[in-house]
Enzyme design. Sequence first.
Site, PDB file in Angstrom:
ATOM      1  N   GLU A   1     -16.514 -10.866  13.083  1.00 41.12           N
ATOM      2  CA  GLU A   1     -15.964 -10.180  11.900  1.00 41.12           C
ATOM      3  C   GLU A   1     -16.843  -9.001  11.470  1.00 41.12           C
ATOM      4  OE1 GLU A   1     -15.996 -13.167   8.866  1.00 41.12           O
ATOM      5  OE2 GLU A   1     -14.853 -14.602  10.032  1.00 41.12           O
TER       6      GLU A   1
ATOM      7  N   TYR B   1     -28.414  -2.959  -3.932  1.00 42.54           N
ATOM      8  CA  TYR B   1     -29.200  -3.678  -2.916  1.00 42.54           C
ATOM      9  C   TYR B   1     -30.544  -3.016  -2.615  1.00 42.54           C
ATOM     10  CZ  TYR B   1     -24.395  -5.114  -1.639  1.00 42.54           C
ATOM     11  OH  TYR B   1     -23.106  -5.548  -1.638  1.00 42.54           O
TER      12      TYR B   1
ATOM     13  N   CYS C   1     -25.291   7.883 -16.157  1.00 44.21           N
ATOM     14  CA  CYS C   1     -26.236   7.553 -17.221  1.00 44.21           C
ATOM     15  C   CYS C   1     -26.796   6.142 -17.036  1.00 44.21           C
ATOM     16  CB  CYS C   1     -25.520   7.700 -18.563  1.00 44.21           C
ATOM     17  SG  CYS C   1     -26.665   8.072 -19.869  1.00 44.21           S
TER      18      CYS C   1
ATOM     19  N   TYR D   1     -19.086   0.330   3.001  1.00 45.54           N
ATOM     20  CA  TYR D   1     -19.460  -0.081   1.644  1.00 45.54           C
ATOM     21  C   TYR D   1     -19.852   1.134   0.789  1.00 45.54           C
ATOM     22  CZ  TYR D   1     -19.477  -4.495   4.144  1.00 45.54           C
ATOM     23  OH  TYR D   1     -19.113  -5.553   4.934  1.00 45.54           O
TER      24      TYR D   1
HETATM   25  C1  PLP Z   1     -16.517 -13.211   5.416  1.00 40.77           C
HETATM   26  C2  PLP Z   1     -17.117 -11.922   5.845  1.00 40.77           C
HETATM   27  N1  PLP Z   1     -16.953 -11.537   7.127  1.00 40.77           N
HETATM   28  C3  PLP Z   1     -17.457 -10.369   7.567  1.00 40.77           C
HETATM   29  C4  PLP Z   1     -18.164  -9.540   6.736  1.00 40.77           C
HETATM   30  C5  PLP Z   1     -18.674  -8.241   7.295  1.00 40.77           C
HETATM   31  O1  PLP Z   1     -20.041  -8.131   7.282  1.00 40.77           O
HETATM   32  P1  PLP Z   1     -20.719  -6.837   7.915  1.00 40.77           P
HETATM   33  O2  PLP Z   1     -20.139  -5.666   7.265  1.00 40.77           O
HETATM   34  O3  PLP Z   1     -22.144  -6.999   7.600  1.00 40.77           O
HETATM   35  O4  PLP Z   1     -20.456  -6.887   9.390  1.00 40.77           O
HETATM   36  C6  PLP Z   1     -18.382  -9.904   5.416  1.00 40.77           C
HETATM   37  C7  PLP Z   1     -19.180  -9.044   4.539  1.00 40.77           C
HETATM   38  O5  PLP Z   1     -19.784  -9.397   3.587  1.00 40.77           O
HETATM   39  C8  PLP Z   1     -17.825 -11.128   4.955  1.00 40.77           C
HETATM   40  O6  PLP Z   1     -17.982 -11.520   3.688  1.00 40.77           O
END
Ligand code: PLP
Length: 429
Positions: A284, A327, A355, A382
């Site tokens: 993912e 972060y 601000c 992001y």
């Molecule tokens: C459930 C899940 N899968 C995948 C990701 C993707 O993470 P990254 O962008 O670090 O690959 C996130 C990001 O927080 C997530 O919450």
Amino acid sequence: MPLERDAQGQLHLGGVSLSAVAADAGTPAYVYDLDAVAASAHALTAAFDGAAGHLVAYAVKANTAGPVVRTLAAAGCGADVVSGAELLVALACGVSPDRIIYSGVAKTDRELDGAIGVGQRGIRAVQLESVEEIARVEARARAAGRRFGVSIRVNPSVDLGEVTHAHIATGHDEAKFGVAREDAGRAVELVGASPYLELVGMGMHVGSQLRETGAYVEAARSLFELVRALRASGKARSLVFVDTGGGFGVDYGTGPAAAPAEFVRAARAEQRAFGLDDLALYVEPGRSLIAAHGVLLARVIQTKVADAARWLMIDAGMNDLIRPALYQARHRVVPLRGAVDPARSRGWRVVGPVCESSDDFGEHPLPAEPPAEVALLDAGAYGYTMASRYNGRQLPVEVFVSGGGVVGRTERVSIEAWAEERARAGGIT
Ligand SMILES: Cc1ncc(COP(=O)(O)O)c(C=O)c1O
């Protein structure tokens, strides 16, 4: 074409002059190189060596722009979504429902209905993040009259304390995410007992911005060990996939990170070692597919020089790119025209107009005579997706580059429209 400077010192992304983009689209503006995004997806997919059924489920939360999602879908990616709205984006961008998985700790009934009801069989799987969620998902599947695929997201109990920022570590005991490892057996039994749920996957996601494979592999082992034990005891027979999540890190200028393909190869090796090669491997990734292929362009509004510091005040703020405030992340800041000569640079503290003291992008080496425009690098993931209208600021525009040219861009919503909407909030005037 990567980010590069031409002979005149002009910065280009995907073959397009960023000064020209700033002049045309205004600032702040995100610019994305779609060809490079596609190339990163192809490189990751190649790491599976054609393994049957594998899926790169792009984490849509990283960047929800249609051209980005469509580019990744065309490059063979599915989608990992975390809300009903993201599911709609993925579907609208042509991602097939059977290539979509849906994570998230508190999905509403309406969101579940959207996931279960789409197409002939619903999406590939809803990822269950608690034992309590099982009855809720089952109730929605029963209401839809469908047997529906679910996956159990296990919290592998891995402490990433030293490895990544606490706010992006999700696989430890105190995280709200995932079914605790000791509850996983019970979750499998509950799903198995339901005529409306089919356990198709077991997964995890331990956190983001992992720069080495070590912690990822450790967590994958924990997942695979559990899956092997469940199967050995005759449970989880319907499994189709294991999902080792995203989290592959990128180099924000502090040194190289392991390539996403290395994470996949390492996970595949463990999968084989645990005798689970009959299952498809899902991952993912979000950040690693897109971060390096986007920049945020900003104009310098003014400088302020005092004994304490030299501030460079730009027209992009924490509302446009919140990662540094949220972060303590660092995005390199570079001039659009003219490379920085280290011998003649000065440290400028780059800040935005919002601000808040946290509206601060950190100190960067820039020419003593500051540039008129800058780019904040590695802002493809992001970035826009976490942008807000705090302080009544306009959302940044997004510009899409492919084939050496600009292929599309969004429009800036006026501050007048925002002021009007706020002034009339609730219909009370
Ligand atoms: C459930 C899940 N899968 C995948 C990701 C993707 O993470 P990254 O962008 O670090 O690959 C996130 C990001 O927080 C997530 O919450």
